[in-house]
Scaffold this active site. Structure first.
Site, PDB file in Angstrom:
ATOM      1  CE  LYS A  82      47.544  45.929  44.667  1.00  0.00           C
ATOM      2  NZ  LYS A  82      47.269  44.507  44.823  1.00  0.00           N
ATOM      3  CG  ASP A  95      49.760  41.643  44.397  1.00  0.00           C
ATOM      4  OD1 ASP A  95      50.035  41.608  45.612  1.00  0.00           O
ATOM      5  OD2 ASP A  95      49.071  42.550  43.879  1.00  0.00           O
TER       6      ASP A  95
HETATM    7  P1  NDP Z   1      39.545  44.532  41.135  1.00  0.00           P
HETATM    8  O1  NDP Z   1      38.535  45.547  41.558  1.00  0.00           O
HETATM    9  O2  NDP Z   1      40.639  44.932  40.210  1.00  0.00           O
HETATM   10  O3  NDP Z   1      38.773  43.263  40.459  1.00  0.00           O
HETATM   11  C1  NDP Z   1      37.601  42.765  41.045  1.00  0.00           C
HETATM   12  C2  NDP Z   1      37.170  41.478  40.308  1.00  0.00           C
HETATM   13  O4  NDP Z   1      36.066  40.941  41.026  1.00  0.00           O
HETATM   14  C3  NDP Z   1      36.698  41.699  38.874  1.00  0.00           C
HETATM   15  O5  NDP Z   1      37.040  40.587  38.097  1.00  0.00           O
HETATM   16  C4  NDP Z   1      35.171  41.788  39.050  1.00  0.00           C
HETATM   17  O6  NDP Z   1      34.466  41.389  37.898  1.00  0.00           O
HETATM   18  C5  NDP Z   1      34.966  40.756  40.131  1.00  0.00           C
HETATM   19  N1  NDP Z   1      33.727  40.995  40.862  1.00  0.00           N
HETATM   20  C6  NDP Z   1      33.436  42.021  41.707  1.00  0.00           C
HETATM   21  N2  NDP Z   1      32.194  41.882  42.180  1.00  0.00           N
HETATM   22  C7  NDP Z   1      31.682  40.746  41.639  1.00  0.00           C
HETATM   23  C8  NDP Z   1      30.438  40.073  41.736  1.00  0.00           C
HETATM   24  N3  NDP Z   1      29.448  40.552  42.506  1.00  0.00           N
HETATM   25  N4  NDP Z   1      30.260  38.939  41.029  1.00  0.00           N
HETATM   26  C9  NDP Z   1      31.251  38.423  40.260  1.00  0.00           C
HETATM   27  N5  NDP Z   1      32.459  39.030  40.112  1.00  0.00           N
HETATM   28  C10 NDP Z   1      32.664  40.172  40.795  1.00  0.00           C
HETATM   29  O7  NDP Z   1      40.132  43.954  42.503  1.00  0.00           O
HETATM   30  P2  NDP Z   1      41.542  43.210  42.727  1.00  0.00           P
HETATM   31  O8  NDP Z   1      41.825  42.389  41.538  1.00  0.00           O
HETATM   32  O9  NDP Z   1      42.539  44.189  43.211  1.00  0.00           O
HETATM   33  O10 NDP Z   1      41.188  42.269  43.994  1.00  0.00           O
HETATM   34  C11 NDP Z   1      40.359  41.119  43.829  1.00  0.00           C
HETATM   35  C12 NDP Z   1      40.307  40.345  45.137  1.00  0.00           C
HETATM   36  O11 NDP Z   1      41.595  39.827  45.459  1.00  0.00           O
HETATM   37  C13 NDP Z   1      39.865  41.188  46.320  1.00  0.00           C
HETATM   38  O12 NDP Z   1      39.017  40.415  47.121  1.00  0.00           O
HETATM   39  C14 NDP Z   1      41.158  41.471  47.060  1.00  0.00           C
HETATM   40  O13 NDP Z   1      40.934  41.638  48.442  1.00  0.00           O
HETATM   41  C15 NDP Z   1      41.944  40.191  46.778  1.00  0.00           C
HETATM   42  N6  NDP Z   1      43.401  40.391  46.823  1.00  0.00           N
HETATM   43  C16 NDP Z   1      44.107  39.661  47.739  1.00  0.00           C
HETATM   44  C17 NDP Z   1      45.472  39.798  47.797  1.00  0.00           C
HETATM   45  C18 NDP Z   1      46.242  38.984  48.793  1.00  0.00           C
HETATM   46  O14 NDP Z   1      47.446  39.252  48.966  1.00  0.00           O
HETATM   47  N7  NDP Z   1      45.657  37.994  49.423  1.00  0.00           N
HETATM   48  C19 NDP Z   1      46.224  40.729  46.923  1.00  0.00           C
HETATM   49  C20 NDP Z   1      45.366  41.434  45.986  1.00  0.00           C
HETATM   50  C21 NDP Z   1      43.999  41.265  45.968  1.00  0.00           C
HETATM   51  P3  NDP Z   1      33.982  42.477  36.773  1.00  0.00           P
HETATM   52  O15 NDP Z   1      35.126  42.622  35.825  1.00  0.00           O
HETATM   53  O16 NDP Z   1      32.800  41.829  36.191  1.00  0.00           O
HETATM   54  O17 NDP Z   1      33.666  43.744  37.518  1.00  0.00           O
END
Ligand code: NDP
Length: 305
Positions: free
Chosen positions: A88, A124
């Site tokens: 993305k 999104d």
């Molecule tokens: P990214 O990888 O860009 O971001 C992941 C986020 O999750 C970061 O803020 C990260 O924090 C946090 N994170 C990951 N692991 C942990 C943990 N163990 N504890 C706390 N925070 C954590 O992913 P996306 O933004 O693309 O996607 C995020 C979620 O949204 C996913 O679950 C995805 O499936 C969902 N999604 C759903 C959509 C829908 O249409 N329903 C569309 C797009 C996404 P840090 O910065 O600290 O690493």
């Protein structure tokens, strides 16, 4: 889904009246986008036979192959593409035409081939906006929004909520680095008084206790059934008119949503966001009104069957 994902070297070739659409990602086998799009295309083709030759596939593309893949998809007769992890943000290097929302978010989930060039959109934020309204009756103007996470999905959510007039948007994230990147981006484009942020170390719980918030999980915490809730205070302490939306839809009820349920709050999972962002993408490609309800039914049938 009967069809396994394709690799780039095996993608079908299309010549009009046949048109290809696809979602690109790595990994991609979890994606249910073909279920949604092919159901809606099947409905569209009943209204207009031109859509009979349109089909939507999953294609496994690694990050380093994306630029080359976009050339190949254009040559192979594809008109529209969706992008998921890890493309993305990376795709920004390969497209030079973006719509204003994708540009502000700094990420693209939809590409449309026009005049031989890929044009980037981000649907999104639109998907989330529709989902909040239709599932939870949330009217964003003047609402207070708490977004858990600061990755790509959180960026889209924050930009959309600020564009739609939320009175405040608070971002809570695990890592301060990603939090600060997102806060800087938002503060460059919107009134600073509407934007705040925290990590676990400086979360001011008293600002949320007994207050009504729209809580949105945009972290990946919850994708595994064993994951704890990403929210660092109990939902029972929120105001009684708070609502909780989890972008995760598989599992259907994360720990966060179970806690919201126990606290008596309205809640919903991310299936509706997935459906509305998909419907918007298909509208961009077809220039037709798309039946999101049909996509939602297809998704629910997929998970129940
Ligand atoms: P990214 O990888 O860009 O971001 C992941 C986020 O999750 C970061 O803020 C990260 O924090 C946090 N994170 C990951 N692991 C942990 C943990 N163990 N504890 C706390 N925070 C954590 O992913 P996306 O933004 O693309 O996607 C995020 C979620 O949204 C996913 O679950 C995805 O499936 C969902 N999604 C759903 C959509 C829908 O249409 N329903 C569309 C797009 C996404 P840090 O910065 O600290 O690493």
């Amino acid at each position: 889904m009967r069809e396994r994902p394709f690799f780039l070297e095996e993608i079908p070739q299309f010549t009009l009246p046949f048109v290809g659409l696809a979602v690109l990602g790595h990994p991609i086998s979890h994606s249910i986008s073909p279920v949604l799009h092919n159901a809606a295309l099947s409905d569209l083709s009943l209204q207009d036979s031109a859509f009979k030759g349109w089909s939507y596939h999953r294609v496994d593309i690694k990050a380093e192959n994306l630029a080359n893949a976009l050339v190949k998809f254009a040559e192979a007769g594809y008109l529209g593409l969706n992008l998921t992890i890890p493309h993305k943000v990376e795709v920004l290097k390969s497209v030079n035409r973006l719509d204003s929302e994708a540009s502000l978010i700094g990420a693209v989930n939809t590409l449309f081939l026009r005049d031989g060039q890929w044009f980037g959109y981000n649907t999104d934020g639109y998907g989330l906006h529709q989902a909040l309204r239709k599932d939870l009756g949330v009217y964003i103007p003047n609402s207070r929004i708490l977004i858990l996470g600061a990755g790509g999905a959180a960026r889209a959510a924050a930009v959309k909520c600020l564009l739609e007039g939320a009175s405040s948007v608070h971002i809570h994230n695990r890592s301060p680095e990603r939090l600060n990147d997102l806060l800087s981006l938002l503060r460059n484009h919107f009134e600073r008084s509407r934007i705040s942020g925290s990590t676990v170390g400086n979360f001011r719980e008293f600002e949320f206790v007994d207050q009504d918030w729209v809580v949105i999980n945009a972290t990946s915490l919850g994708l595994s059934e064993e994951d704890p809730s990403p929210f660092c205070m109990p939902c029972t302490e929120l105001g009684k008119k708070s609502v909780v939306y989890d972008m995760i839809y598989n599992p259907a009820k994360t720990k966060l949503l179970a806690e919201a349920d126990e606290a008596g709050l309205s809640f919903a999972n991310g299936l509706s966001m997935l459906v509305y962002q998909a419907a918007k993408a298909l509208e961009i490609w077809t220039d037709q009104e798309v039946c999101a309800k049909r996509m939602l039914e297809a998704a629910k049938n997929y998970f129940s069957g």
